[in-house]
Motif scaffolding. Sequence first.
Motif, PDB file in Angstrom:
ATOM      1  N   ASP A 113     -28.431  28.299-120.755  1.00  0.00           N
ATOM      2  CA  ASP A 113     -27.819  27.605-119.615  1.00  0.00           C
ATOM      3  C   ASP A 113     -28.005  28.281-118.258  1.00  0.00           C
ATOM      4  O   ASP A 113     -27.740  27.666-117.233  1.00  0.00           O
ATOM      5  CB  ASP A 113     -26.294  27.487-119.809  1.00  0.00           C
ATOM      6  CG  ASP A 113     -25.927  26.934-121.165  1.00  0.00           C
ATOM      7  OD1 ASP A 113     -26.793  26.323-121.802  1.00  0.00           O
ATOM      8  OD2 ASP A 113     -24.773  27.117-121.576  1.00  0.00           O
ATOM      9  N   ASN A 114     -28.357  29.567-118.250  1.00  0.00           N
ATOM     10  CA  ASN A 114     -28.454  30.289-116.972  1.00  0.00           C
ATOM     11  C   ASN A 114     -29.372  31.485-117.147  1.00  0.00           C
ATOM     12  O   ASN A 114     -29.784  31.800-118.273  1.00  0.00           O
ATOM     13  CB  ASN A 114     -27.069  30.739-116.490  1.00  0.00           C
ATOM     14  CG  ASN A 114     -26.384  31.589-117.528  1.00  0.00           C
ATOM     15  OD1 ASN A 114     -26.835  32.687-117.844  1.00  0.00           O
ATOM     16  ND2 ASN A 114     -25.314  31.092-118.105  1.00  0.00           N
ATOM     17  N   GLY A 115     -29.668  32.151-116.036  1.00  0.00           N
ATOM     18  CA  GLY A 115     -30.648  33.227-116.084  1.00  0.00           C
ATOM     19  C   GLY A 115     -30.241  34.382-116.990  1.00  0.00           C
ATOM     20  O   GLY A 115     -31.025  34.855-117.822  1.00  0.00           O
ATOM     21  N   ALA A 116     -29.004  34.842-116.831  1.00  0.00           N
ATOM     22  CA  ALA A 116     -28.567  36.006-117.611  1.00  0.00           C
ATOM     23  C   ALA A 116     -28.628  35.712-119.104  1.00  0.00           C
ATOM     24  O   ALA A 116     -29.067  36.563-119.904  1.00  0.00           O
ATOM     25  CB  ALA A 116     -27.148  36.400-117.201  1.00  0.00           C
ATOM     26  N   SER A 117     -28.231  34.509-119.495  1.00  0.00           N
ATOM     27  CA  SER A 117     -28.249  34.206-120.939  1.00  0.00           C
ATOM     28  C   SER A 117     -29.685  34.059-121.434  1.00  0.00           C
ATOM     29  O   SER A 117     -29.974  34.368-122.598  1.00  0.00           O
ATOM     30  CB  SER A 117     -27.399  32.977-121.263  1.00  0.00           C
ATOM     31  OG  SER A 117     -27.990  31.818-120.750  1.00  0.00           O
ATOM     32  N   VAL A 216     -39.672  42.878-116.896  1.00  0.00           N
ATOM     33  CA  VAL A 216     -40.127  43.028-115.507  1.00  0.00           C
ATOM     34  C   VAL A 216     -39.876  41.740-114.731  1.00  0.00           C
ATOM     35  O   VAL A 216     -39.923  40.645-115.285  1.00  0.00           O
ATOM     36  CB  VAL A 216     -41.639  43.396-115.491  1.00  0.00           C
ATOM     37  CG1 VAL A 216     -42.483  42.249-116.061  1.00  0.00           C
ATOM     38  CG2 VAL A 216     -42.134  43.758-114.116  1.00  0.00           C
ATOM     39  N   GLU A 217     -39.585  41.890-113.447  1.00  0.00           N
ATOM     40  CA  GLU A 217     -39.575  40.756-112.513  1.00  0.00           C
ATOM     41  C   GLU A 217     -40.958  40.775-111.855  1.00  0.00           C
ATOM     42  O   GLU A 217     -41.193  41.605-110.971  1.00  0.00           O
ATOM     43  CB  GLU A 217     -38.504  40.945-111.443  1.00  0.00           C
ATOM     44  CG  GLU A 217     -37.080  40.941-111.929  1.00  0.00           C
ATOM     45  CD  GLU A 217     -36.153  41.703-110.978  1.00  0.00           C
ATOM     46  OE1 GLU A 217     -35.657  41.102-110.024  1.00  0.00           O
ATOM     47  OE2 GLU A 217     -35.939  42.916-111.202  1.00  0.00           O
ATOM     48  N   PRO A 218     -41.873  39.918-112.265  1.00  0.00           N
ATOM     49  CA  PRO A 218     -43.244  40.045-111.786  1.00  0.00           C
ATOM     50  C   PRO A 218     -43.391  39.805-110.284  1.00  0.00           C
ATOM     51  O   PRO A 218     -42.857  38.836-109.747  1.00  0.00           O
ATOM     52  CB  PRO A 218     -44.012  39.003-112.592  1.00  0.00           C
ATOM     53  CG  PRO A 218     -43.012  38.159-113.257  1.00  0.00           C
ATOM     54  CD  PRO A 218     -41.695  38.857-113.239  1.00  0.00           C
ATOM     55  N   ILE A 253     -37.261  34.144-113.500  1.00  0.00           N
ATOM     56  CA  ILE A 253     -36.115  33.320-113.107  1.00  0.00           C
ATOM     57  C   ILE A 253     -36.103  33.091-111.594  1.00  0.00           C
ATOM     58  O   ILE A 253     -35.841  31.981-111.127  1.00  0.00           O
ATOM     59  CB  ILE A 253     -34.818  33.976-113.623  1.00  0.00           C
ATOM     60  CG1 ILE A 253     -34.766  33.821-115.149  1.00  0.00           C
ATOM     61  CG2 ILE A 253     -33.568  33.406-112.946  1.00  0.00           C
ATOM     62  CD1 ILE A 253     -33.810  34.762-115.845  1.00  0.00           C
ATOM     63  N   ALA A 254     -36.413  34.140-110.835  1.00  0.00           N
ATOM     64  CA  ALA A 254     -36.456  33.993-109.375  1.00  0.00           C
ATOM     65  C   ALA A 254     -37.864  33.659-108.882  1.00  0.00           C
ATOM     66  O   ALA A 254     -38.029  32.933-107.903  1.00  0.00           O
ATOM     67  CB  ALA A 254     -35.955  35.263-108.702  1.00  0.00           C
ATOM     68  N   THR A 255     -38.891  34.211-109.548  1.00  0.00           N
ATOM     69  CA  THR A 255     -40.254  34.080-109.012  1.00  0.00           C
ATOM     70  C   THR A 255     -40.946  32.797-109.459  1.00  0.00           C
ATOM     71  O   THR A 255     -41.984  32.432-108.893  1.00  0.00           O
ATOM     72  CB  THR A 255     -41.121  35.281-109.448  1.00  0.00           C
ATOM     73  OG1 THR A 255     -41.050  35.393-110.882  1.00  0.00           O
ATOM     74  CG2 THR A 255     -40.645  36.565-108.809  1.00  0.00           C
TER      75      THR A 255
HETATM   76  C1  LIG Z   1     -34.791  37.909-111.739  1.00  0.00           C
HETATM   77  C2  LIG Z   1     -33.462  37.368-112.106  1.00  0.00           C
HETATM   78  N1  LIG Z   1     -33.086  37.365-113.398  1.00  0.00           N
HETATM   79  C3  LIG Z   1     -31.905  36.875-113.796  1.00  0.00           C
HETATM   80  C4  LIG Z   1     -31.013  36.371-112.875  1.00  0.00           C
HETATM   81  C5  LIG Z   1     -29.671  35.851-113.342  1.00  0.00           C
HETATM   82  O1  LIG Z   1     -29.631  34.480-113.277  1.00  0.00           O
HETATM   83  P1  LIG Z   1     -28.194  33.740-113.291  1.00  0.00           P
HETATM   84  O2  LIG Z   1     -27.555  34.044-111.992  1.00  0.00           O
HETATM   85  O3  LIG Z   1     -28.530  32.304-113.485  1.00  0.00           O
HETATM   86  O4  LIG Z   1     -27.448  34.317-114.453  1.00  0.00           O
HETATM   87  C6  LIG Z   1     -31.347  36.361-111.529  1.00  0.00           C
HETATM   88  C7  LIG Z   1     -30.391  35.850-110.522  1.00  0.00           C
HETATM   89  O5  LIG Z   1     -30.502  36.080-109.341  1.00  0.00           O
HETATM   90  C8  LIG Z   1     -32.605  36.887-111.126  1.00  0.00           C
HETATM   91  O6  LIG Z   1     -32.964  36.935-109.838  1.00  0.00           O
END
Ligand SMILES: Cc1ncc(COP(=O)(O)O)c(C=O)c1O
Length: 469
Positions: A113-117, A216-218, A253-255
């Motif tokens: 449902d969201n980025g963290a999960s 990694v956040e590419p 998630i962001a990129t």
């Molecule tokens: C790279 C990255 N990963 C994960 C997340 C977490 O996403 P969420 O806020 O939907 O849990 C974020 C949120 O800014 C993010 O930038």
Amino acid sequence: MPIADLVTRDLRVLWHPCTQMRDHETLPPVPIDRGDGAWLVAADGRRYLDAISSWWVNLFGHGRAEIADAIREQLARLEHVMLAGFTHEPAVALAEALVRITPDGLSRVFYTDNGASAVEVALKMSFHYWRNVGEPERTRFVCLEGSYHGETLGALGVTDVALYREVYDPLIARPLLAPSPAPEPGEDPLAAAARAADALERLLAAHAGTIAAVIVEPLVQCAAGMRIHDRAFLARLRAACDRHRVHLIADEIATGFGRTGTLFACEQAAIRPDFMCLSKGLTGGFLPLAAVLTTEDVYAAFYADWATRRAFLHSHSYTGNPLACAAARATIELCERTPLGAEVARIGGWLESAFAPLASHPHVANLRRLGAIVAFDLVADRATGTPFPWQERRGLAVHRAAMASGVLLRPIGQVVYAMPPYVVTGDEIALIAAAARRGVEAATRVSCRPPAGSEPTRPADADPSGLEV
Ligand SMILES: Cc1ncc(COP(=O)(O)O)c(C=O)c1O
């Protein structure tokens, strides 16, 4: 409904995210009535240009008709059904589309449902994979200095932003930290990429056989303050992961969805991760949804008789929600219909020329851009790059001044950035740059004292950078 009433009612019952609620004594939440393209329209009629895409989720403008219509159409058929034991067209069609548009070899889609999960799913899948294939000693994760992957306890276990992590430290898994590939001031980006890749290789070798994955956040560590690195790092990272038989998790998630100039940042290094996490722009900013894509190899390691206990028993009630999937399909159609690369290049060019004059400002350093993201550091001393004491909250002053100019900027600590929706025009980008300049001037004209009663609880020299305003 009178606006003051709404704010009063809000403050009586709500607890806002990432907010010291006491700040609302002097800066009440802004009641937003509707969205209109790149703009948010407040209940009092004031308009705010959403220069940060509402926490980086919005791609094609607020209220975008194609996405709204897709949700409406789906709503008339089916709002939700559990995805265990059932399926539906929006979930299947979206998964097919995601497999088609992501790097070759990512063939399985798991929704959350969201980025963290989504990050937690990738971590759990990687850890569980190694158990399933008979290497249960691979239990550790590597993340980069300054990494941000979300704020649930599992995601904080691979997050290196003190502001979010520190308090909860006793509850959180300890990652192996590798240096960030983002260049230090004055450092050549390629040299920084090589330095970080060398250090990562050493780390993987030193912990051989015990690491499950590197995350990694590419290309851009966004929450660390839009720290951009060279794509050469990603190519070296992929090769190192292969050499050490370690999974690579790309948190896009962001990129993702065009922000860095290509649909996914990984494309710029021609790499395929073992897991790719998507959220934010996935639904064009309309509904919460996330997806983790992985390979057939990973999937196969879980595919067995029930009694082997290899199944991935992770679930959320709203997994694969049909409305969110319909919004995501409409968003992907927009991505495919728009010449996204060319659009982002155009926005990038506008950002670059509109922000260029700020580079010579005495309190601005390290102006940088990638794709449709532009950022600079607010500094006390340009020559040394020294930031202002963090307690002075100069970023908050930038936010206030920009809002007064009708532009939503929300600096990350002392990093001012813009990441507008793709419907933004050249004139609107000029407004964003002008608001940023006004913000910098307002924030640096006065000596900013910490508000009374907010005595620092950390040493003055430790800057807990993060989304603090
Ligand atoms: C790279 C990255 N990963 C994960 C997340 C977490 O996403 P969420 O806020 O939907 O849990 C974020 C949120 O800014 C993010 O930038």
